[in-house]
Every structure is written in structure tokens, then in C-alpha cells.
Motif scaffolding. Structure first.
Motif, mmCIF file in Angstrom:
data_model
loop_
_atom_site.group_PDB
_atom_site.id
_atom_site.type_symbol
_atom_site.label_atom_id
_atom_site.label_comp_id
_atom_site.label_asym_id
_atom_site.label_seq_id
_atom_site.Cartn_x
_atom_site.Cartn_y
_atom_site.Cartn_z
ATOM 1 N N ILE A 12 91.725 29.861 36.536
ATOM 2 C CA ILE A 12 92.596 28.883 36.564
ATOM 3 C C ILE A 12 93.843 29.148 35.795
ATOM 4 N N ALA A 40 95.391 20.648 33.372
ATOM 5 C CA ALA A 40 94.133 20.692 34.044
ATOM 6 C C ALA A 40 93.295 20.157 32.933
ATOM 7 N N ALA A 82 95.325 16.640 36.389
ATOM 8 C CA ALA A 82 94.627 16.652 37.241
ATOM 9 C C ALA A 82 92.946 16.818 36.838
ATOM 10 N N VAL A 95 89.079 19.936 37.530
ATOM 11 C CA VAL A 95 89.764 21.211 37.921
ATOM 12 C C VAL A 95 88.601 22.200 37.792
ATOM 13 N N VAL A 144 92.696 23.751 43.420
ATOM 14 C CA VAL A 144 93.247 22.196 43.313
ATOM 15 C C VAL A 144 94.495 22.235 42.824
ATOM 16 N N LEU A 145 94.900 23.221 41.959
ATOM 17 C CA LEU A 145 96.046 23.030 41.343
ATOM 18 C C LEU A 145 97.323 23.617 42.327
#
Length: 221
Positions: free
Chosen positions: A65, A51, A27, A30, A35-36
Motif C-alpha cells: 500500500i 487510506a 478511502a 483499503v 483500490v488506490l
């Protein structure tokens, strides 16, 4: 494969995953755990999440994160050095000095969550000596490997980030020594005149695991 949900093609890419069945999805951009979480909800359970850390916001949100790693299946952080340098308005140069604080923060965050950490790409495909220098720099800073943009970079990256014969031999001696019945309960031993602790045993086991992974990849290729 890379996948940006905020692009016009994100939905189609997700739909195609049912046929492709990748090992992982990277992704980009990030900057928060949200988002994750969104990506995890829309991915097959078997697909790991990587990420890309390439914004200033991401550097400031690293703790959150990696704190979501277990919930979202995050296994890997990738340093997006090109975009990070652009956001910071910095000029990394050959030594990448202006990026050092951010690159070190990515390593610390990744290690705190037990993740794999990959260094950013090297843009100059016609400068192998400088690519080698940057690989050695990344390994010295604690990165597990480097993201690549040209097949000609593969051999050098494997050589530098993979354990040398000397490192493998030393790791084998440590693992064998701690496996001996008379020292299995001890926290510190001496090998070749040096003090060796159980933290060194963990490093040795990791070194042998890298060796085995590289051998397996070579056999599959």
C-alpha cells in the motif's frame, strides 16, 4: 471527505467532486494498492488520497500500500481502530494493548514512505480525560494526530499533538545551532550539554513545521 467506490453512492460522490474540490479524499477499507489506483484514475490530479487502514488484510499488505504512494498521490494513513478491532475479535480496553502491534505497523509503514499518520477515533465523547489519555498514547506511539468525531475534542488534540512551548524552544535552538557557519558541515554538535546529531535537526525542523501549520490553521479559522 470519505469515499467508498464499492458503495452504491461511490459514483455520485466522485461526480460531485468537480464542484466540491476537496483537499483530499479518504478511502475506507483499503486492503490493497488496487483500490488506490482505481481512485487515483477517477480523481482530479489536485486531490490527495488518504487510506483508512482498518482490516487485517490491510495490515498484511501495508508494504504494498505505501509502496504505491508516489503513483497514487497517497499522503496519509488513518488507523481505523473500530473496524480493525472488530475484524480481530479483540477487546482493546483503555490501553488498546491488543491493537498495539497493528498500530505500530501502521506507523512504521507510514514513516517508510514519508506519510502523515493519524490515530483512530475515540468513541466516548463524554469522557474527556480518557480521550486525553488516548491522544497522549497515540503521540507516544508516533502518530501525527488523531481523527475526531466531536468538536469538543479539537482543542485537546491540538494541544497534545502540537509542540509545547518547551519543545518549540528546544527545536529552535537546534535549528539555529546547525545554521551557524562554523558547524554547518558537522554531523554532531553539543547543545546545552547534550550530543545533538543531524537526525535531531530533522526532528526539530518537523516540530517547527507543525507549529507553523497550527498557527496558520488558527489564523484561517
Amino acid at each position: 471527505m470519505g469515499l467508498g467506490l464499492d458503495t452504491p453512492w461511490g459514483g455520485d460522490d466522485l461526480s460531485a467532486l468537480s464542484d466540491i474540490a476537496p483537499d483530499a479524499v479518504l478511502a475506507p477499507k483499503v486492503s490493497s494498492p488496487g483500490v488506490l489506483h482505481d481512485l487515483r484514475r477517477r480523481l482530479p490530479e489536485s486531490v490527495a488520497v488518504w487510506a483508512m487502514i482498518e482490516t487485517c488484510s490491510a495490515i498484511l499488505a501495508l508494504d504494498r500500500i505505501v509502496g504505491a504512494a508516489a503513483e497514487v498521490g497517497l499522503t496519509t494513513l488513518v488507523a481505523g481502530t473500530n473496524d480493525l478491532a472488530k475484524e480481530m475479535h479483540c477487546r482493546p480496553g483503555n490501553e488498546r494493548g491488543p491493537l498495539l502491534a497493528a498500530l505500530s505497523a501502521i506507523v512504521c509503514a507510514g514513516r517508510s514512505a514519508g506519510l502523515t499518520i493519524l490515530d483512530g477515533v475515540f468513541n466516548h465523547t463524554d469522557d474527556p480525560s480518557r480521550f486525553e489519555q488516548e491522544c497522549r498514547q497515540g503521540r507516544a506511539w508516533g502518530y501525527d494526530g488523531k481523527t475526531l468525531i466531536h468538536p469538543g475534542q479539537i482543542a485537546t488534540a491540538n494541544e497534545i499533538f502540537g509542540p509545547s512551548d518547551e519543545e518549540t524552544a528546544a527545536a529552535s535552538r537546534i535549528v539555529e545551532a546547525f545554521a551557524s557557519p562554523d558547524v554547518m558541515a558537522r554531523g554532531v554538535i553539543r547543545i546545552d550539554g547534550q550530543m545533538v546529531e543531524r537526525l535531531h535537526l530533522e526532528d526539530a525542523q518537523r516540530t517547527l513545521a507543525y507549529r507553523d501549520a497550527i498557527r496558520a490553521a488558527g489564523a484561517e479559522g
